[in-house]
Design a protein around this motif. Structure first.
Motif, PDB file in Angstrom:
ATOM      1  N   VAL A   2       5.200  -1.323  95.110  1.00  0.00           N
ATOM      2  CA  VAL A   2       6.648  -1.106  95.100  1.00  0.00           C
ATOM      3  C   VAL A   2       7.381  -2.365  94.672  1.00  0.00           C
ATOM      4  O   VAL A   2       8.246  -2.335  93.796  1.00  0.00           O
ATOM      5  CB  VAL A   2       7.135  -0.662  96.495  1.00  0.00           C
ATOM      6  N   PHE A   3       7.037  -3.480  95.289  1.00  0.00           N
ATOM      7  CA  PHE A   3       7.749  -4.729  95.048  1.00  0.00           C
ATOM      8  C   PHE A   3       7.130  -5.460  93.865  1.00  0.00           C
ATOM      9  O   PHE A   3       5.940  -5.377  93.613  1.00  0.00           O
ATOM     10  CB  PHE A   3       7.712  -5.608  96.310  1.00  0.00           C
ATOM     11  N   VAL A   4       7.948  -6.201  93.140  1.00  0.00           N
ATOM     12  CA  VAL A   4       7.511  -6.887  91.931  1.00  0.00           C
ATOM     13  C   VAL A   4       7.168  -8.329  92.254  1.00  0.00           C
ATOM     14  O   VAL A   4       7.892  -9.009  92.959  1.00  0.00           O
ATOM     15  CB  VAL A   4       8.633  -6.833  90.865  1.00  0.00           C
ATOM     16  N   ASP A   5       6.041  -8.789  91.725  1.00  0.00           N
ATOM     17  CA  ASP A   5       5.707 -10.203  91.787  1.00  0.00           C
ATOM     18  C   ASP A   5       6.162 -10.794  90.459  1.00  0.00           C
ATOM     19  O   ASP A   5       5.509 -10.631  89.435  1.00  0.00           O
ATOM     20  CB  ASP A   5       4.199 -10.388  91.976  1.00  0.00           C
ATOM     21  N   ALA A   6       7.321 -11.445  90.460  1.00  0.00           N
ATOM     22  CA  ALA A   6       7.925 -11.933  89.223  1.00  0.00           C
ATOM     23  C   ALA A   6       7.046 -12.960  88.516  1.00  0.00           C
ATOM     24  O   ALA A   6       7.197 -13.185  87.323  1.00  0.00           O
ATOM     25  CB  ALA A   6       9.306 -12.510  89.499  1.00  0.00           C
ATOM     26  N   LEU A   7       6.110 -13.596  89.233  1.00  0.00           N
ATOM     27  CA  LEU A   7       5.207 -14.553  88.590  1.00  0.00           C
ATOM     28  C   LEU A   7       4.305 -13.874  87.569  1.00  0.00           C
ATOM     29  O   LEU A   7       3.871 -14.501  86.607  1.00  0.00           O
ATOM     30  CB  LEU A   7       4.332 -15.251  89.642  1.00  0.00           C
ATOM     31  N   ASP A   8       4.028 -12.594  87.777  1.00  0.00           N
ATOM     32  CA  ASP A   8       3.172 -11.872  86.836  1.00  0.00           C
ATOM     33  C   ASP A   8       3.840 -11.724  85.471  1.00  0.00           C
ATOM     34  O   ASP A   8       3.176 -11.437  84.490  1.00  0.00           O
ATOM     35  CB  ASP A   8       2.824 -10.484  87.376  1.00  0.00           C
ATOM     36  N   PHE A   9       5.170 -11.905  85.426  1.00  0.00           N
ATOM     37  CA  PHE A   9       5.915 -11.669  84.187  1.00  0.00           C
ATOM     38  C   PHE A   9       6.405 -12.964  83.530  1.00  0.00           C
ATOM     39  O   PHE A   9       7.111 -12.918  82.543  1.00  0.00           O
ATOM     40  CB  PHE A   9       7.123 -10.772  84.460  1.00  0.00           C
ATOM     41  N   LEU A  10       6.057 -14.118  84.110  1.00  0.00           N
ATOM     42  CA  LEU A  10       6.552 -15.376  83.535  1.00  0.00           C
ATOM     43  C   LEU A  10       6.012 -15.548  82.127  1.00  0.00           C
ATOM     44  O   LEU A  10       4.882 -15.165  81.846  1.00  0.00           O
ATOM     45  CB  LEU A  10       6.127 -16.550  84.415  1.00  0.00           C
ATOM     46  N   PRO A  11       6.766 -16.103  81.202  1.00  0.00           N
ATOM     47  CA  PRO A  11       8.091 -16.700  81.353  1.00  0.00           C
ATOM     48  C   PRO A  11       9.226 -15.699  81.236  1.00  0.00           C
ATOM     49  O   PRO A  11      10.383 -16.046  81.395  1.00  0.00           O
ATOM     50  CB  PRO A  11       8.143 -17.708  80.194  1.00  0.00           C
ATOM     51  N   ASN A  12       8.937 -14.439  80.947  1.00  0.00           N
ATOM     52  CA  ASN A  12       9.996 -13.438  80.820  1.00  0.00           C
ATOM     53  C   ASN A  12      10.219 -12.739  82.149  1.00  0.00           C
ATOM     54  O   ASN A  12       9.282 -12.560  82.922  1.00  0.00           O
ATOM     55  CB  ASN A  12       9.611 -12.400  79.760  1.00  0.00           C
ATOM     56  N   PRO A  13      11.437 -12.296  82.426  1.00  0.00           N
ATOM     57  CA  PRO A  13      11.670 -11.546  83.668  1.00  0.00           C
ATOM     58  C   PRO A  13      10.990 -10.185  83.600  1.00  0.00           C
ATOM     59  O   PRO A  13      10.685  -9.689  82.514  1.00  0.00           O
ATOM     60  CB  PRO A  13      13.198 -11.412  83.714  1.00  0.00           C
TER      61      PRO A  13
END
Length: 153
Positions: free
Chosen positions: A107-118
């Protein structure tokens, strides 16, 4: 005048009865203590869940990421709403756990998985078809999930 006193046998019988009662009652007391710890952990889960919902309410219904590019972890984002670091650790946990609870990675997003883009989209409260059937957070199976690999978690 004769003085009355306990005989040795009477004294030993009383001590034996006390020992039997203690043997019966000590396990009951330890079970009650563990039940109290479970209740405290359940209360912590509720407090953290309410903190996540209050965070989302203040953030236009966007749920907190589990971790973002600034390495701010979700408990730190929720902390202003909970205002107690002790809520993050279940009293039944052994050792020095930093966090006993984890967010549902589906459910929740781990924003580190998408670095450098949001990430393409952050999860919101309105995205759940059945919110009452969705697990938000729960007690972790490891000492600290914040440093555990999250592959298909």
């Amino acid at each position: 005048m004769q003085r009355k006193a306990f005989t040795l046998i009477e004294l030993l019988v009383v001590i034996a009865i006390i020992a039997i009662l203690a043997a019966i009652l000590f396990p009951v007391f330890s079970q009650a203590k563990e039940a109290a710890k479970k209740t405290a952990c359940l209360s912590n889960t509720k407090q953290l869940g309410l903190g996540v919902l209050m965070y989302a309410e203040d953030s236009d219904e966007v749920l907190p990421p589990t971790e973002n590019g600034n390495l701010v972890l979700w408990p730190d984002l929720v902390n202003p709403y909970v205002k107690n670091d002790k809520v993050r650790v279940c009293s039944s946990d052994q050792g020095s756990a930093v966090n006993s609870y984890g967010l549902n990675q589906m459910v929740f997003v781990d924003a580190l998985d998408f670095l450098p883009n949001p990430p393409p989209s952050m999860p919101t409260e309105t995205m759940f078809a059945t919110p009452t059937a969705t697990i938000m957070l729960g007690e972790l199976g490891t000492a600290d999930d914040l440093v555990t690999p999250r592959i298909n978690a």
